[in-house]
Write a protein that holds these residues in place. Sequence first.
Motif, PDB file in Angstrom:
ATOM      1  N   VAL A  51       0.853  -1.196   0.000  1.00 19.16           N
ATOM      2  CA  VAL A  51       0.000   0.000   0.000  1.00 19.16           C
ATOM      3  C   VAL A  51       0.884   1.240   0.000  1.00 19.16           C
ATOM      4  N   GLY A  52       0.662   2.116  -0.973  1.00 19.67           N
ATOM      5  CA  GLY A  52       1.453   3.337  -1.087  1.00 19.67           C
ATOM      6  C   GLY A  52       0.800   4.555  -0.480  1.00 19.67           C
ATOM      7  N   PHE A  53      -0.543   4.566  -0.430  1.00 24.66           N
ATOM      8  CA  PHE A  53      -1.263   5.671   0.195  1.00 24.66           C
ATOM      9  C   PHE A  53      -2.243   5.079   1.193  1.00 24.66           C
ATOM     10  N   PHE A  54      -2.235   5.627   2.414  1.00 26.15           N
ATOM     11  CA  PHE A  54      -3.058   5.100   3.496  1.00 26.15           C
ATOM     12  C   PHE A  54      -3.458   6.272   4.371  1.00 26.15           C
ATOM     13  N   GLY A  55      -4.704   6.683   4.268  1.00 29.02           N
ATOM     14  CA  GLY A  55      -5.181   7.818   5.051  1.00 29.02           C
ATOM     15  C   GLY A  55      -6.255   7.399   6.031  1.00 29.02           C
ATOM     16  N   SER A  56      -7.144   8.318   6.320  1.00 29.36           N
ATOM     17  CA  SER A  56      -8.180   8.072   7.325  1.00 29.36           C
ATOM     18  C   SER A  56      -9.105   6.918   6.935  1.00 29.36           C
ATOM     19  N   THR A  57      -9.341   6.717   5.644  1.00 30.80           N
ATOM     20  CA  THR A  57     -10.173   5.597   5.214  1.00 30.80           C
ATOM     21  C   THR A  57      -9.508   4.277   5.582  1.00 30.80           C
ATOM     22  N   GLY A  58      -8.190   4.191   5.406  1.00 32.76           N
ATOM     23  CA  GLY A  58      -7.468   2.989   5.783  1.00 32.76           C
ATOM     24  C   GLY A  58      -7.522   2.742   7.274  1.00 32.76           C
ATOM     25  N   VAL A  59      -7.354   3.799   8.041  1.00 35.37           N
ATOM     26  CA  VAL A  59      -7.443   3.666   9.504  1.00 35.37           C
ATOM     27  C   VAL A  59      -8.823   3.155   9.895  1.00 35.37           C
ATOM     28  N   ARG A  60      -9.859   3.716   9.294  1.00 36.75           N
ATOM     29  CA  ARG A  60     -11.232   3.284   9.602  1.00 36.75           C
ATOM     30  C   ARG A  60     -11.408   1.794   9.279  1.00 36.75           C
ATOM     31  N   LEU A  61     -10.889   1.334   8.140  1.00 36.97           N
ATOM     32  CA  LEU A  61     -10.996  -0.081   7.783  1.00 36.97           C
ATOM     33  C   LEU A  61     -10.256  -0.971   8.784  1.00 36.97           C
ATOM     34  N   VAL A  62      -9.088  -0.543   9.215  1.00 36.00           N
ATOM     35  CA  VAL A  62      -8.319  -1.322  10.200  1.00 36.00           C
ATOM     36  C   VAL A  62      -9.067  -1.378  11.533  1.00 36.00           C
ATOM     37  N   VAL A  63      -9.617  -0.261  11.962  1.00 39.29           N
ATOM     38  CA  VAL A  63     -10.385  -0.242  13.215  1.00 39.29           C
ATOM     39  C   VAL A  63     -11.610  -1.144  13.104  1.00 39.29           C
ATOM     40  N   GLU A  64     -12.321  -1.075  11.972  1.00 34.87           N
ATOM     41  CA  GLU A  64     -13.484  -1.942  11.768  1.00 34.87           C
ATOM     42  C   GLU A  64     -13.077  -3.408  11.808  1.00 34.87           C
TER      43      GLU A  64
END
Length: 120
Positions: A51-64
């Motif tokens: 993964v080259g770009f990881f923002g708030s959407t990625g954090v939300r997916l990890v938390v979910e």
Amino acid sequence: MAVIGVDDRDGIPVVSVAGEIDMTCDEPIRAALTAQFDRRPAGLVLDLTDVGFFGSTGVRLVVEATTWARDQGVAFALASTRRAVLRTLDIALPDGVVDLHPTVPDAIRALRTAGVPVAH
């Protein structure tokens, strides 16, 4: 855009994501994770090593995913050494929220050490 793959490693599903994780691709990633959690595996690895770009959407997916795993009693680990992923998680989440490992084999080894059985 993200490329998503799913691989089974002796009973542990590995959901791999490559590319960018942003709000334009969160639904396919969420669907891949949900499909694996619906199988009720003993453990699951989310592979973000490409993964080259990881923002708030990625954090939300990890938390979910972390929440789903906890609620379903599924051992869950994350694999990545990418600065974009590690830095964002470090800023967004307290230490210890995610079981993070540098590689998929390391994550699988940690799940096995935690008692996830090998499928035959």
